[in-house]
Design a protein around this motif. Sequence first.
Motif, mmCIF file in Angstrom:
data_model
loop_
_atom_site.group_PDB
_atom_site.id
_atom_site.type_symbol
_atom_site.label_atom_id
_atom_site.label_comp_id
_atom_site.label_asym_id
_atom_site.label_seq_id
_atom_site.Cartn_x
_atom_site.Cartn_y
_atom_site.Cartn_z
ATOM 1 N N LEU A 93 42.144 66.051 92.309
ATOM 2 C CA LEU A 93 42.423 65.354 91.029
ATOM 3 C C LEU A 93 41.988 64.331 90.866
ATOM 4 N N ARG A 94 41.459 63.504 91.753
ATOM 5 C CA ARG A 94 40.417 62.139 91.792
ATOM 6 C C ARG A 94 39.182 62.487 91.042
ATOM 7 N N LEU A 95 38.677 63.888 90.895
ATOM 8 C CA LEU A 95 37.621 64.008 90.052
ATOM 9 C C LEU A 95 37.663 63.894 88.782
ATOM 10 N N PHE A 96 38.969 63.933 88.359
ATOM 11 C CA PHE A 96 39.009 63.612 86.935
ATOM 12 C C PHE A 96 40.163 62.676 86.186
ATOM 13 N N LEU A 97 40.970 62.296 87.250
ATOM 14 C CA LEU A 97 41.749 61.310 87.007
ATOM 15 C C LEU A 97 41.829 60.049 87.902
ATOM 16 N N PRO A 98 42.218 58.766 87.112
ATOM 17 C CA PRO A 98 42.083 57.562 88.101
ATOM 18 C C PRO A 98 43.301 57.516 89.183
ATOM 19 N N LEU A 99 43.368 58.275 90.363
ATOM 20 C CA LEU A 99 44.427 58.094 90.894
ATOM 21 C C LEU A 99 44.285 57.221 92.205
ATOM 22 N N GLU A 100 45.146 56.747 92.452
ATOM 23 C CA GLU A 100 45.330 56.009 93.963
ATOM 24 C C GLU A 100 45.070 57.019 95.131
ATOM 25 N N ILE A 101 44.945 56.732 96.282
ATOM 26 C CA ILE A 101 44.722 57.479 97.395
ATOM 27 C C ILE A 101 46.074 57.950 97.686
ATOM 28 N N PHE A 102 46.992 57.365 97.846
ATOM 29 C CA PHE A 102 48.395 57.640 97.664
ATOM 30 C C PHE A 102 48.900 57.555 96.469
ATOM 31 N N ASN A 103 49.535 58.571 95.815
ATOM 32 C CA ASN A 103 50.206 58.500 94.675
ATOM 33 C C ASN A 103 51.491 59.424 94.575
#
Lengths: 313, 300
Positions: free
Chosen positions: A154-164
Amino acid sequence: MQNTNFSNQFNGASRRSLEKQASDDIQEKIIEAILFCCALISVLTTFGIVFIIFRVTFDFFQEVSFAQFFLDTKWTPLFAEKHFGIWPLINGTLMTTAIAMLVAIPLGLCSAIYLAEYASPKVARILRPAVELLGGVPTVVYGYFALLFVTPVLRLFLPLEIFNALSAGLMMGIMISPTVGSISLDAIQSVPRSLREGAYAIGVTKLETIIKVVLPAALSGIAASIILGISRAVGETMTVLIAAGQEPRISLNPFQSVETMTAYMAQISGGDSPRGSVNYNTLYAVGAVLFLITLGLNVVSHWISNRFREKYD
Amino acid sequence: MSSSISRNKSQEPQGEFSANVEQRESTGKIFEIIFLLGLSIGLVVLAVLVFDVFKDGLGRLLSPGFLTETPSRFPDRGGIRPAIFGSMLLGGLVMLISVPIGVGAALYLEEYAPKAWWTDIIEINVSNLAGVPSIVYGLLGLGVFNYLLNFGPALLSGALTLSLLSLPVIIVTAREAIRAVPDSLRQASYGLGTTKWQTVWSHVLPYAIPGILTGVIISISRAIGDAASLIVVGAVSFLTFNPGLFQRFMALPIQIYTYITRPEPGFANAAAASIIVLLLLILVLNGTAIYLRQRFSTFK
């Protein structure tokens, strides 16, 4: 033994056979008493839970006021400046639960409808256990997958924190979908054939029959399954502990790390707060809130499925 | 008047019906595909999960000593033997404790219990307990077994906690299996002059065993996979010996959790390898259940 007993009775009841019967009766009574004790253990378990949780929670509220617990908006019992506001934990729990249900409800309903209305019995016999396999996978495994596969993807296209909250919620949704699905499936299957045939007879298509006849008729069972699913999501620990993080905060951003009630409980019991300290007692206070919420949800779910069960013959 | 109403009524739907039956049928087809997709998403995720776990963990699993050594501080050394032993011991104990109690309770509720307010309470209790989160059972175990009975954070406390956790599922499924035993069987037995327990033991139970086994397996696999309650009871993340009944203990899910939370990169592979072992263990359990169920159901 039973044979001699049997024939003696018919050869006229001698004293010995009567004695034998009496001893049999005592044996029967003992067995019944043992079985009764087995059943009693469930009641004792409930008493145990209630007693232990609420006794320590009572201690907790001697030191921390209700206002501090229910009105404060910060949860920092482990810091120097202590705050005991439960809302950040409830916020985290609600957010992961909401995401999970956004996944579990459509997936559960789709599989229930497909298995009940479209799949041939042969296919359903294979697919149903396959779907239920999802609920049998240990939750720590879903945590692993959420943290080390779903989040990086998901982090490839969303600005996620590592824990989310998002990854944890998504995996929890997959895990809970069989719960929603199998209870809904039972509800859909108990809608009588005659209702469907009545619909077909007036020239309605299969999909319209399902949406306008079958689903409304099964609504109470479906609602009960959804509430039970919510209860499971609220009480689920390992997935959120691993993938959602441990940052209690009030926020609606699913890309951030949050802490749920269960994750906090696991965190504090893994730590080294001495027994009897306020820190330690928060474990029970949060546990009490969790217990009451899930109990309430379970009771409502039962109530709906009993109260609104359509009676067909 | 009445004829005009019926004409109006019959005209309206007719217009709708004939115009777009094909379109409605094709919408139906589209939705059939959507329902099937919804069903498959979970299965696809499961397949990807298993593939991912094997890809990450197989190498580590096959590395020497992973199954036979105790854990190490270094990701590519040591193994998970204490955790495997812990999980098998826990599973065995849970079975020994919860199966007799659970089946006994189910027998009582189905065969003996009178219709009274207090049996209703027991019933409601059981179904509510089935919905209590595992971590709350952890609190119960911590309070009763660790402190009240003074076992401390030992394997026995964990086993007893997991037993209580799996009881409701066993009771519920065993009851269903017992309820499905036809009454004629009981009457035939009574007709031979047997006592109630003789009937239950030699007729009702054997007939219900396949169904009971299903519930037992479901709940034991759940207990073996459960970590939340064991964390609260006090399972440890590092042991250099095989756990005993009154010693501190590890279990596979706890080991997996510990490996996941380690920051060094290699531990993720060790976690994946442990997951493979845990999944295989559960698979073996379920396989045994299916086999036993088929064996016992032949005389039906």
